[in-house]
Design an enzyme around this catalytic site. Structure first.
Site, short mmCIF file in Angstrom:
data_model
loop_
_atom_site.label_atom_id
_atom_site.label_comp_id
_atom_site.label_asym_id
_atom_site.label_seq_id
_atom_site.Cartn_x
_atom_site.Cartn_y
_atom_site.Cartn_z
N ASP A 1 0.85 -1.18 0.00
CA ASP A 1 0.00 0.00 0.00
C ASP A 1 0.89 1.24 0.00
OD1 ASP A 1 -2.45 -1.58 0.50
OD2 ASP A 1 -1.52 -1.93 2.45
N ASP B 1 -1.82 -2.71 -4.62
CA ASP B 1 -2.65 -3.08 -3.47
C ASP B 1 -3.49 -1.85 -3.12
OD1 ASP B 1 -3.77 -4.56 -1.46
OD2 ASP B 1 -1.96 -4.76 -0.27
N ASP C 1 -4.31 1.68 4.07
CA ASP C 1 -4.94 0.64 4.88
C ASP C 1 -4.75 0.95 6.35
OD1 ASP C 1 -5.79 -0.67 2.63
OD2 ASP C 1 -4.66 -2.50 2.98
N ARG D 1 -14.01 0.50 -2.02
CA ARG D 1 -13.34 0.68 -0.73
C ARG D 1 -12.99 2.13 -0.44
NH1 ARG D 1 -9.19 -4.53 -0.25
NH2 ARG D 1 -10.71 -6.14 -0.83
#
Length: 438
Positions: A218, A257, A261, A316
């Site tokens: 990430d 990715d 996060d 997301r």
């Protein structure tokens, strides 16, 4: 580029010792004596979950020996490592390229992608067994070892009590993965992040009926960390959007990715005035439904998103498990391939209020919410294409097989400025993102 050492720290050639000392002492800010310099600003009281309990001050208390100006990846990592958890400020000048080495330079001897494809093609390997038990000398084992080489290079670990801030309008990272892991009190501001490319994605034959390529890295990870403020940053795939990636085994060779996060019991995070754009799986809060993950995440993952622009994302924004997430005054702009914005996951307690959504023709309003697990949410005073819209009611009408319940069970109190939802696109679009910090 020549580097130099200033008061015990590595700095780039663009900044001299005198300039650094002036910046550290505040002398350079004489023209605006009543305004705190951006690199010494702290998260305001009541500004989201990041302001809870002890608040978030980052490196605001750093002395002159712990203020660093960096222009290269090596300088940046050295600055982070210097001085342990003493308060520090790391000022980033220009775009720092962590993608400099080629993928071939990370490959271990014997790794061969053509051999990997030949060994694990569905016609040869099938879809019933994953690759986790492949030995170290197999194509998958050599891929793992190669990925480990890249991992060690592109990850940078931010210590406690640190502010990382971009200088001016064009500061940021290309291909870097910022790790905010098991530390407290971190600020990251005014930086543009171009997503890292995983040189060695793993093929998982068992991921869906057709298999999938899965990648690491990430742009930023908040992992078990507390009191983090992400402000005026921009996250994008830059020169390498998914549309440029090849296909193998009939599936996209996914090298990205997430953009941000927040996982493994992380807590007290405020993300404000950021831009998240041109990405697929953007923000994950809580990374699993498993019992072991629940034991770590339950009661944590308290996160606030406000005044962010979520533009041309697939999904997301965020997907939530377990956390008490407050999302208000954000602008969501859907584009090609849009899937959903809010993912309602295991034991999530999402409050989504005073937001604006801009959806193109052909995208149903019911797709803004996606139900993964039974978890009530609050969604009030949201506007879609300029019209006040009950997101839950519309979702339940358009997606009757995934009925959502109203009422997150808590009321956010840590908010400062709340703008009228109809004004959010104008306010957020012109002020969010890197290079717009005032």
């Amino acid at each position: 580029m020549r580097t130099q050492i200033c008061h015990g720290r590595v700095i780039g050639a663009l900044a001299g010792c005198t300039a650094l000392v002036l910046a550290a002492t505040g002398t350079a800010q004489a023209a605006a004596p009543h305004r705190t310099a951006p690199d010494r600003q702290v998260l305001a009281a009541h500004d989201g979950w990041g302001s809870a309990t002890t608040g978030t001050t980052g490196g605001a208390a750093a002395d002159s020996a712990h203020v660093y100006t960096v222009t290269t990846w090596d300088e940046f990592k050295a600055a982070l490592a210097d001085g342990g958890s003493a308060p520090k400020i790391v000022r980033v000048v220009g775009t720092i390229d962590a993608d400099g080495p080629s993928c071939d330079s990370f490959a271990v001897p014997g790794y061969d992608f053509a051999a990997y494809l030949a060994t694990y093609s569905p016609e040869v390997w099938g879809h019933s067994t994953n690759l986790d038990n492949e030995p170290d000398d197999s194509p998958e084992g050599l891929r793992r070892a190669s990925q480990a080489q890249q991992d060690a290079y592109i990850k940078a670990y931010v210590p406690a009590n640190t502010t990382v801030i971009g200088v001016g309008r064009n500061a940021g990272f290309k291909g870097a993965s910022l790790q905010i892991k098991s530390v407290d009190n971190v600020i990251v501001r005014n930086l543009a992040f171009e997503s890292p490319l995983d040189c060695f994605p793993q093929w998982d034959p068992t991921d869906t009926a057709d298999g999938n390529w899965n990648s690491e890295y990430d742009s930023a990870v908040i992992y078990g960390a507390t009191h983090v403020w992400m402000d005026h940053d921009t996250f994008t795939d830059g020169d390498h959007p998914d549309s440029t990636l090849p296909y193998y085994f009939g599936r996209i060779y996914e090298q990205h990715d997430g953009e941000l996060d927040i996982v493994k019991g992380a807590d007290y995070v405020t993300a404000s005035w950021n831009v998240f754009e041109d990405h697929d799986k953007t923000i994950l809060i809580g990374n699993s439904d498993s019992a072991s993950t629940a034991a770590v995440d339950r009661g944590h993952l308290k996160v606030t998103f406000h005044h962010n622009l979520f533009s041309h994302l697939v999904e997301r924004a965020p997907r939530v498990r377990f956390g008490q997430v407050d999302s208000y005054n954000n602008h969501f702009v859907a584009g090609d391939g849009y899937g959903y914005s809010y993912g309602i996951g295991m034991e999530s307690q999402l409050v989504a209020e005073h937001n604006a959504f801009t959806l193109p023709a052909g995208v149903g309003t019911g797709s803004v919410l996606k139900k993964w697990k039974e978890a009530p949410l609050t969604a009030d005073d949201n506007y879609v294409n300029g019209e006040l819209t009950d997101l839950i009611a519309v979702h339940n009408t358009e997606v009757p097989g995934e009925i959502l319940q109203s009422g997150a069970g808590w009321t956010p109190t840590l908010r400062t400025r709340i703008d009228p939802a109809r004004a959010v696109p104008r306010i957020v679009d012109r002020a969010a993102g890197a290079g717009r910090l005032r």
